[in-house]
Write an enzyme that holds these catalytic residues in place. Sequence first.
Site, PDB file in Angstrom:
ATOM      1  N   HIS A 291       0.754  -1.351  -0.090  1.00  0.00           N
ATOM      2  CA  HIS A 291      -0.136   0.153  -0.132  1.00  0.00           C
ATOM      3  C   HIS A 291       0.933   1.173  -0.006  1.00  0.00           C
ATOM      4  O   HIS A 291       0.410   2.352  -0.254  1.00  0.00           O
ATOM      5  CB  HIS A 291      -0.912   0.097   0.921  1.00  0.00           C
TER       6      HIS A 291
ATOM      7  N   ASP B 192      -0.535  -7.498   1.369  1.00  0.00           N
ATOM      8  CA  ASP B 192       0.121  -6.144   1.385  1.00  0.00           C
ATOM      9  C   ASP B 192       1.407  -6.274   1.530  1.00  0.00           C
ATOM     10  O   ASP B 192       2.123  -5.962   2.659  1.00  0.00           O
ATOM     11  CB  ASP B 192      -0.635  -5.433   2.551  1.00  0.00           C
TER      12      ASP B 192
ATOM     13  N   SER C 132       4.189   2.319   8.271  1.00  0.00           N
ATOM     14  CA  SER C 132       3.849   1.186   7.355  1.00  0.00           C
ATOM     15  C   SER C 132       5.207   0.569   6.607  1.00  0.00           C
ATOM     16  O   SER C 132       5.828   1.437   6.109  1.00  0.00           O
ATOM     17  CB  SER C 132       2.945   1.670   6.121  1.00  0.00           C
TER      18      SER C 132
END
Length: 263
Positions: A65, A113, A207
């Site tokens: 992402h 992801d 992230s």
Amino acid sequence: MLLLLLLTSAFPLVPWAGAGRIIGGSEVKPHSWPYMAHLSIQNKSNHFTCGGFLIRSDAVLSAAHCVAGKKNVTVTVTLGAHNVEKREPSQQKLRVRHWVIHPKYSKDTSENDIMLLKLEPKAKQTNEVSYISMSSQNERVKPGTKCNVAGWGRTSITGSGSSVLMEVDLEVQSDEVCEDLFKDYLNESMICLGDKKLRKAAFQGDSGGPLVCNGKAHGIVSYGPQNSIFPEVFTRVSYFVPWIREELRKFALQDLPDPPSSD
Ligand SMILES: *[C@@H]1O[C@H](CO)[C@@H](O)[C@H](O)[C@H]1NC(C)=O
Ligand SMILES: *[C@@H]1O[C@H](CO)[C@@H](O)[C@H](O)[C@H]1NC(C)=O
């Protein structure tokens, strides 16, 4: 959810906002996470950052992402950093020309992801730059295991990113804890973690960073709830070992994807 970079079944965290932060953590001893990578992802109008980690001298793992769906971006990886706002002699800054986003990554469910970036030239191994082993295929960390995550993300929900690398410990939760909260949670390919006392978390900007359990990379920071910091979902590295190996083999054969177009 927040992509923790953030995504939840409902609301992926938008990395452009500078997603990802370590909450309730502390500054790491400089260079004690030598596999830690800082990703700068930008085009002419936007800039955001993610974490990642070196698994070989020519490969960094991160979250899909961080880059998926972004147009005309360039990705720069910095290794060997403690304070990313300074030019430290230990830093190696590399422009990335090839990356592979998992072909079944879904922005809506945050499934798969995971993204692999190829470094060319390779990273030089130094005291401040080295790689970390991944968990083995199908190896599962048990609920109750303490793991650590690090990042340059925000240190409070309203704060800004951190210039120095921060770390926090989180406990592996049973899959049910995340299944109850996130309708798209998958026990095979995701790991549920958190601090029940709501004091600690990975947050926006973190992230893509590594979740380290028993000295190995077991997870990748993926997403969390929109209005809370517990629990959080990490991509389960062990599930993706066959995919990672196959992509690394293609890297070796120079069977590379076309360079992503840059403006
Ligand atoms: C930069 O990326 C954003 C997000 O994908 C996109 O909306 C925007 O058009 C891009 N800007 C340029 C100049 O390509
Ligand atoms: C994952 O969930 C499915 C369906 O709920 C269950 O059948 C399976 O045993 C679970 N797998 C693991 C490894 O817990």
